[in-house]
Design a protein around this motif. Structure first.
Motif, PDB file in Angstrom:
ATOM      1  N   ARG A  20     125.303 -12.529  -9.984  1.00 13.08           N
ATOM      2  CA  ARG A  20     124.144 -13.331  -9.561  1.00 13.08           C
ATOM      3  C   ARG A  20     124.604 -14.613  -8.894  1.00 13.08           C
ATOM      4  O   ARG A  20     125.465 -15.301  -9.367  1.00 13.08           O
ATOM      5  N   SER A  22     122.917 -17.660  -5.791  1.00 12.49           N
ATOM      6  CA  SER A  22     121.749 -17.996  -4.976  1.00 12.49           C
ATOM      7  C   SER A  22     121.936 -17.469  -3.562  1.00 12.49           C
ATOM      8  O   SER A  22     122.949 -17.755  -2.918  1.00 12.49           O
ATOM      9  N   CYS A 103     127.579 -29.323  -4.332  1.00 10.99           N
ATOM     10  CA  CYS A 103     126.735 -28.141  -4.154  1.00 10.99           C
ATOM     11  C   CYS A 103     126.078 -28.170  -2.769  1.00 10.99           C
ATOM     12  O   CYS A 103     126.094 -27.172  -2.036  1.00 10.99           O
ATOM     13  N   CYS A 173     116.852 -16.651  -5.166  1.00  9.96           N
ATOM     14  CA  CYS A 173     117.210 -18.071  -5.205  1.00  9.96           C
ATOM     15  C   CYS A 173     116.096 -18.825  -5.927  1.00  9.96           C
ATOM     16  O   CYS A 173     114.948 -18.832  -5.462  1.00  9.96           O
ATOM     17  N   CYS A 177     112.039 -26.782  -5.256  1.00 12.02           N
ATOM     18  CA  CYS A 177     111.154 -27.384  -4.238  1.00 12.02           C
ATOM     19  C   CYS A 177     109.876 -26.566  -4.025  1.00 12.02           C
ATOM     20  O   CYS A 177     108.927 -27.081  -3.425  1.00 12.02           O
ATOM     21  N   THR A 217     129.612 -21.572  -5.314  1.00  9.89           N
ATOM     22  CA  THR A 217     129.674 -22.819  -6.085  1.00  9.89           C
ATOM     23  C   THR A 217     130.695 -22.665  -7.205  1.00  9.89           C
ATOM     24  O   THR A 217     130.998 -21.553  -7.624  1.00  9.89           O
TER      25      THR A 217
HETATM   26  C1  LIG Z   1     115.729 -24.584 -11.563  1.00 11.48           C
HETATM   27  C2  LIG Z   1     116.528 -24.434 -10.282  1.00 11.48           C
HETATM   28  C3  LIG Z   1     116.043 -24.988  -9.114  1.00 11.48           C
HETATM   29  C4  LIG Z   1     116.733 -24.804  -7.908  1.00 11.48           C
HETATM   30  N1  LIG Z   1     116.213 -25.290  -6.736  1.00 11.48           N
HETATM   31  C5  LIG Z   1     116.780 -24.982  -5.553  1.00 11.48           C
HETATM   32  C6  LIG Z   1     116.146 -25.329  -4.330  1.00 11.48           C
HETATM   33  O1  LIG Z   1     115.064 -25.935  -4.299  1.00 11.48           O
HETATM   34  N2  LIG Z   1     116.755 -24.938  -3.178  1.00 11.48           N
HETATM   35  C7  LIG Z   1     117.929 -24.252  -3.166  1.00 11.48           C
HETATM   36  O2  LIG Z   1     118.413 -23.915  -2.078  1.00 11.48           O
HETATM   37  N3  LIG Z   1     118.575 -23.918  -4.321  1.00 11.48           N
HETATM   38  C8  LIG Z   1     118.008 -24.255  -5.498  1.00 11.48           C
HETATM   39  N4  LIG Z   1     118.603 -23.869  -6.682  1.00 11.48           N
HETATM   40  C9  LIG Z   1     119.866 -23.114  -6.655  1.00 11.48           C
HETATM   41  C10 LIG Z   1     121.043 -23.976  -7.103  1.00 11.48           C
HETATM   42  O3  LIG Z   1     121.430 -24.821  -6.062  1.00 11.48           O
HETATM   43  C11 LIG Z   1     122.179 -23.025  -7.513  1.00 11.48           C
HETATM   44  O4  LIG Z   1     121.773 -22.295  -8.641  1.00 11.48           O
HETATM   45  C12 LIG Z   1     123.468 -23.763  -7.861  1.00 11.48           C
HETATM   46  O5  LIG Z   1     123.967 -24.432  -6.734  1.00 11.48           O
HETATM   47  C13 LIG Z   1     124.541 -22.801  -8.370  1.00 11.48           C
HETATM   48  O6  LIG Z   1     124.811 -21.812  -7.390  1.00 11.48           O
HETATM   49  P1  LIG Z   1     124.596 -20.258  -7.672  1.00 11.48           P
HETATM   50  O7  LIG Z   1     123.138 -20.068  -8.045  1.00 11.48           O
HETATM   51  O8  LIG Z   1     124.928 -19.584  -6.370  1.00 11.48           O
HETATM   52  O9  LIG Z   1     125.486 -19.870  -8.801  1.00 11.48           O
HETATM   53  C14 LIG Z   1     117.951 -24.077  -7.889  1.00 11.48           C
HETATM   54  C15 LIG Z   1     118.447 -23.534  -9.087  1.00 11.48           C
HETATM   55  C16 LIG Z   1     117.748 -23.710 -10.265  1.00 11.48           C
HETATM   56  C17 LIG Z   1     118.282 -23.104 -11.542  1.00 11.48           C
END
Ligand SMILES: Cc1cc2nc3c(=O)[nH]c(=O)nc-3n(C[C@H](O)[C@H](O)[C@H](O)COP(=O)(O)O)c2cc1C
Length: 230
Positions: A20, A22, A103, A173, A177, A217
């Motif tokens: 998993r 994003s 990030c 993802c 926002c 990340t």
């Molecule tokens: C509650 C939550 C809100 C997030 N909001 C955004 C967002 O608004 N836009 C975005 O591009 N990524 C968002 N993310 C993704 C995070 O940036 C991402 O989970 C983090 O950088 C770790 O990367 P990975 O998910 O690829 O492991 C969010 C993640 C979480 C858990």
């Protein structure tokens, strides 16, 4: 995932967690309804305080997704006032700020966005509200009167849901926002005012050609986050 046959690949729990990540660019290919049913049924297994299962999930596909995407992007382009239901003004001091910047830079580097290029950063941010072209987005809420304790349950649900998606070859993802304009979400789905919107998740099949999807990340070392005591 054998997408044509709609058969989930059998992944270990470890592999599911590791796979998993994003994804911020999707194929124009809807996830079949039976796969959606399987994924969202699996996510129902998330644990919660006293098993109250506080999450309320609204899935937008097809015309509903097009409509919500347009309204979200119109709002951002018009600089409409954001009115999230829950306080989101968290401060990120010290190492948290460092991780936040790392990030953002990991993503911007892949997208070729210069940190000082405000226009490019705006376009990159707008991609969120375009749902990264995902064919589906879900919005997750809970009763507005619930506190942080119950938001924990919803967090459990969100990760369970994203892991369930991964196990079916569906990428996602989480997007904080997508909580900025909750009124249009409530109006679109006919949601009562009692429900506050916490987060949205864009999801579908990854478009591997999208540069943003090369983003990876890192995580802090175990010692920074976990203490073992004998
Ligand atoms: C509650 C939550 C809100 C997030 N909001 C955004 C967002 O608004 N836009 C975005 O591009 N990524 C968002 N993310 C993704 C995070 O940036 C991402 O989970 C983090 O950088 C770790 O990367 P990975 O998910 O690829 O492991 C969010 C993640 C979480 C858990």
């Amino acid at each position: 995932m054998n997408q044509e046959a709609n058969i989930p690949v059998t992944l270990s729990a470890q592999d599911t967690i590791l796979q998993r990540r994003s994804v911020r660019g999707y194929l124009d290919k809807p996830v079949p309804q039976e796969t959606l049913d399987a994924i969202f049924s699996l996510a129902q297994q998330a644990p919660s305080n006293c098993n109250i299962q506080p999450w309320k999930t609204y899935v937008a596909s097809g015309a509903t997704r097009d409509n919500i995407k347009k309204q979200l992007t119109d709002n951002v382009l018009a600089d409409a006032r954001m009115n999230p239901d829950f306080d989101f003004h968290d401060k990120f001091p010290g190492v948290y700020r460092t991780r936040q910047v790392d990030c953002a830079m990991a993503l911007y580097n892949e997208m070729g966005v210069e940190r000082k290029d405000k226009e490019a950063r705006f376009s990159a941010r707008l991609r969120n509200f375009e749902l990264f072209d995902a064919p589906h987005a879900c919005f997750i809420g809970m009763n507005r009167d619930f506190s942080i304790n119950i938001a924990l349950d919803v967090g459990m649900y969100i990760q369970t849901l994203m892991l369930a998606m991964t196990s079916f070859g569906v990428s996602s993802c989480a997007q904080g926002c997508l909580r900025y304009y909750p009124d249009l979400v409530r109006e679109t789905f006919g949601i009562s005012d009692e429900i506050g919107i916490l987060v949205g998740i864009s999801f579908g099949y990854e478009d591997k050609e999208i540069a943003a999807n090369r983003t990876r990340t890192e995580r802090a070392s175990l010692e920074e986050s976990v203490v073992f005591f004998d």
